[in-house]
Write an enzyme that holds these catalytic residues in place. Structure first.
Site, PDB file in Angstrom:
ATOM      1  N   ASN A   1      -8.324 -13.246  -0.960  1.00  0.00           N
ATOM      2  CA  ASN A   1      -8.679 -13.530  -2.362  1.00  0.00           C
ATOM      3  C   ASN A   1      -8.453 -14.994  -2.741  1.00  0.00           C
ATOM      4  O   ASN A   1      -8.004 -15.303  -3.853  1.00  0.00           O
ATOM      5  CB  ASN A   1      -7.871 -12.613  -3.306  1.00  0.00           C
ATOM      6  CG  ASN A   1      -8.044 -11.152  -2.982  1.00  0.00           C
ATOM      7  OD1 ASN A   1      -9.156 -10.631  -3.031  1.00  0.00           O
ATOM      8  ND2 ASN A   1      -6.966 -10.479  -2.614  1.00  0.00           N
TER       9      ASN A   1
ATOM     10  N   GLY B   1     -12.490   1.305   4.155  1.00  0.00           N
ATOM     11  CA  GLY B   1     -11.261   1.878   3.632  1.00  0.00           C
ATOM     12  C   GLY B   1     -11.223   3.385   3.525  1.00  0.00           C
ATOM     13  O   GLY B   1     -10.181   3.936   3.160  1.00  0.00           O
TER      14      GLY B   1
ATOM     15  N   TYR C   1       0.835  -1.201   0.000  1.00  0.00           N
ATOM     16  CA  TYR C   1       0.000   0.000   0.000  1.00  0.00           C
ATOM     17  C   TYR C   1       0.870   1.251   0.000  1.00  0.00           C
ATOM     18  O   TYR C   1       1.678   1.465   0.899  1.00  0.00           O
ATOM     19  CB  TYR C   1      -0.936   0.017   1.210  1.00  0.00           C
ATOM     20  CG  TYR C   1      -2.047  -1.011   1.173  1.00  0.00           C
ATOM     21  CD1 TYR C   1      -2.367  -1.695  -0.002  1.00  0.00           C
ATOM     22  CD2 TYR C   1      -2.787  -1.299   2.308  1.00  0.00           C
ATOM     23  CE1 TYR C   1      -3.397  -2.622  -0.040  1.00  0.00           C
ATOM     24  CE2 TYR C   1      -3.820  -2.224   2.285  1.00  0.00           C
ATOM     25  CZ  TYR C   1      -4.117  -2.894   1.111  1.00  0.00           C
ATOM     26  OH  TYR C   1      -5.138  -3.821   1.092  1.00  0.00           O
TER      27      TYR C   1
ATOM     28  N   HIS D   1      -1.555 -12.396   0.381  1.00  0.00           N
ATOM     29  CA  HIS D   1      -2.382 -11.419  -0.322  1.00  0.00           C
ATOM     30  C   HIS D   1      -3.114 -11.979  -1.542  1.00  0.00           C
ATOM     31  O   HIS D   1      -4.275 -11.643  -1.795  1.00  0.00           O
ATOM     32  CB  HIS D   1      -1.509 -10.231  -0.736  1.00  0.00           C
ATOM     33  CG  HIS D   1      -2.264  -8.951  -0.882  1.00  0.00           C
ATOM     34  ND1 HIS D   1      -1.654  -7.720  -0.848  1.00  0.00           N
ATOM     35  CD2 HIS D   1      -3.579  -8.691  -1.050  1.00  0.00           C
ATOM     36  CE1 HIS D   1      -2.559  -6.765  -0.997  1.00  0.00           C
ATOM     37  NE2 HIS D   1      -3.729  -7.325  -1.137  1.00  0.00           N
ATOM     38  N   ARG D   2      -2.438 -12.784  -2.337  1.00  0.00           N
ATOM     39  CA  ARG D   2      -3.038 -13.365  -3.546  1.00  0.00           C
ATOM     40  C   ARG D   2      -2.458 -14.767  -3.756  1.00  0.00           C
ATOM     41  O   ARG D   2      -1.314 -15.025  -3.390  1.00  0.00           O
ATOM     42  CB  ARG D   2      -2.720 -12.516  -4.788  1.00  0.00           C
ATOM     43  CG  ARG D   2      -3.445 -11.186  -4.865  1.00  0.00           C
ATOM     44  CD  ARG D   2      -4.794 -11.337  -5.513  1.00  0.00           C
ATOM     45  NE  ARG D   2      -5.498 -10.062  -5.625  1.00  0.00           N
ATOM     46  CZ  ARG D   2      -6.730  -9.945  -6.101  1.00  0.00           C
ATOM     47  NH1 ARG D   2      -7.383 -11.022  -6.511  1.00  0.00           N
ATOM     48  NH2 ARG D   2      -7.319  -8.771  -6.177  1.00  0.00           N
TER      49      ARG D   2
ATOM     50  N   LEU E   1     -17.834  -0.703   1.533  1.00  0.00           N
ATOM     51  CA  LEU E   1     -18.693   0.453   1.268  1.00  0.00           C
ATOM     52  C   LEU E   1     -18.818   0.749  -0.223  1.00  0.00           C
ATOM     53  O   LEU E   1     -19.419   1.752  -0.609  1.00  0.00           O
ATOM     54  CB  LEU E   1     -18.160   1.689   1.991  1.00  0.00           C
ATOM     55  CG  LEU E   1     -18.236   1.667   3.524  1.00  0.00           C
ATOM     56  CD1 LEU E   1     -17.614   2.928   4.104  1.00  0.00           C
ATOM     57  CD2 LEU E   1     -19.666   1.506   4.009  1.00  0.00           C
TER      58      LEU E   1
END
Length: 313
Positions: free
Chosen positions: A159, A275, A57, A128-129, A228
């Protein structure tokens, strides 16, 4: 008061992808640190004590500014749960981005995250993946080492489908306790998969059938990133937007909370990850921590059908 370190007990998490300034390798600024501090304070005021990061990030700057805030605020580390992710390598020069779950890389990425976050332990580490080239035994060795050294308390994935998690868990002694997926009233394939069986639409669904069932049966907490829907549903004058506003008025809460309640109402057990970095929008989510979901069976379906813009099969 110390935070509950078991991530599965948290009703809501704050996603930190918006912290740290621009998506580039330029240094973060004092203004970026202040921005992070404001968002963290708003989350804590809303009752959110779990914070979700990833090493990629803002090219690591999201973790770094969070670490600055921790260093400046005595006692804050004991009040929060830190979760981060590794396994994605960003593009570099002419090299494209790729996935990397090699054991040595996992160990290196965790060391870097600990340094940026200015802490000696991660409460949660997610892969993460999926990496098609990953050796599950190599991953298992890395995770076991991190746990034995006391560097990571809990582990999970992001994921991944149910079969992928099961295949990995067969080699990993420490339990995988989280699966983070994109889930919202706008991204509904996780719930659609359960009702589109034996219909033509099933072939176009993006989530492997049985993923929710596998997680529920094995004590794996589902986390919803993009919960959201980036404001697309609450900020538009559409049938679903009007319904959210009406339900919020009737329940004496906010449209954001209604969106989160829709996820939390599902019996699989879902922790939405919020987020936004805007304090007012973070505050609008507080009832998703302080109150149990107050949607009836019929209201939950009404929202789903409005978002589908089509009857159920």
């Amino acid at each position: 008061m110390a935070a509950q370190t078991d991530i599965r007990t948290h009703k809501l998490a704050h996603g930190c992808m918006g912290l740290g300034g621009d998506w580039d390798t330029q240094p973060y600024t004092p203004r970026d640190i202040q921005h992070a501090e404001t968002a963290i304070e708003a989350a804590l005021d809303a009752g959110i004590t779990a914070f979700d990061h990833a090493d990629i990030y803002r090219y690591g700057k999201a973790e770094a500014v969070f670490g600055e805030v921790l260093a400046r605020t005595p006692g804050l580390r004991e009040r929060v749960v830190l979760q981060t992710k590794c396994g994605i390598r960003l593009p570099e020069g002419d090299r494209p981005g790729y996935y990397d779950l090699r054991g040595a890389g996992i160990l290196r990425r965790v060391e870097e995250s600990l340094t940026r976050l200015r802490t000696d332990v991660l409460d949660v580490l997610l892969l993460h993946r999926p990496d098609p080239l990953a050796d599950p035994q190599d991953i298992a060795k890395a995770l076991t080492s991190l746990h034995a050294q006391g560097l990571v308390r809990q582990f999970g994935v992001s994921n991944m489908s149910g079969p992928q998690i099961a295949a990995l868990q067969a080699h990993v002694d420490v339990p995988l306790v989280v699966n983070q997926l994109e889930m919202s009233l706008a991204r509904r394939d996780w719930v659609e998969a359960g009702v589109l069986v034996n219909t033509p639409a099933a072939t176009g669904n993006g989530l492997a059938p049985g993923t929710l069932e596998h997680c529920t049966a094995n004590g794996i907490r589902l986390q919803a990133w993009g919960a959201l829907a980036r404001g697309r549903l609450t900020s538009t004058d559409t049938p679903v937007g009007r319904l959210l506003t009406d339900l919020a008025r009737r329940k004496d809460t906010t449209p954001e909370t209604i969106l989160l309640w829709w996820l939390q109402r599902h019996p699989a057990g879902i922790t939405p990850v919020v987020g936004t970095t805007r304090p007012e929008r973070i505050g609008a989510c507080a009832d998703a921590v302080r109150r149990e979901p107050e949607l009836t069976h019929e209201e939950w379906y009404e929202l789903w059908i409005a978002a589908r813009d089509a009857p159920l099969p």
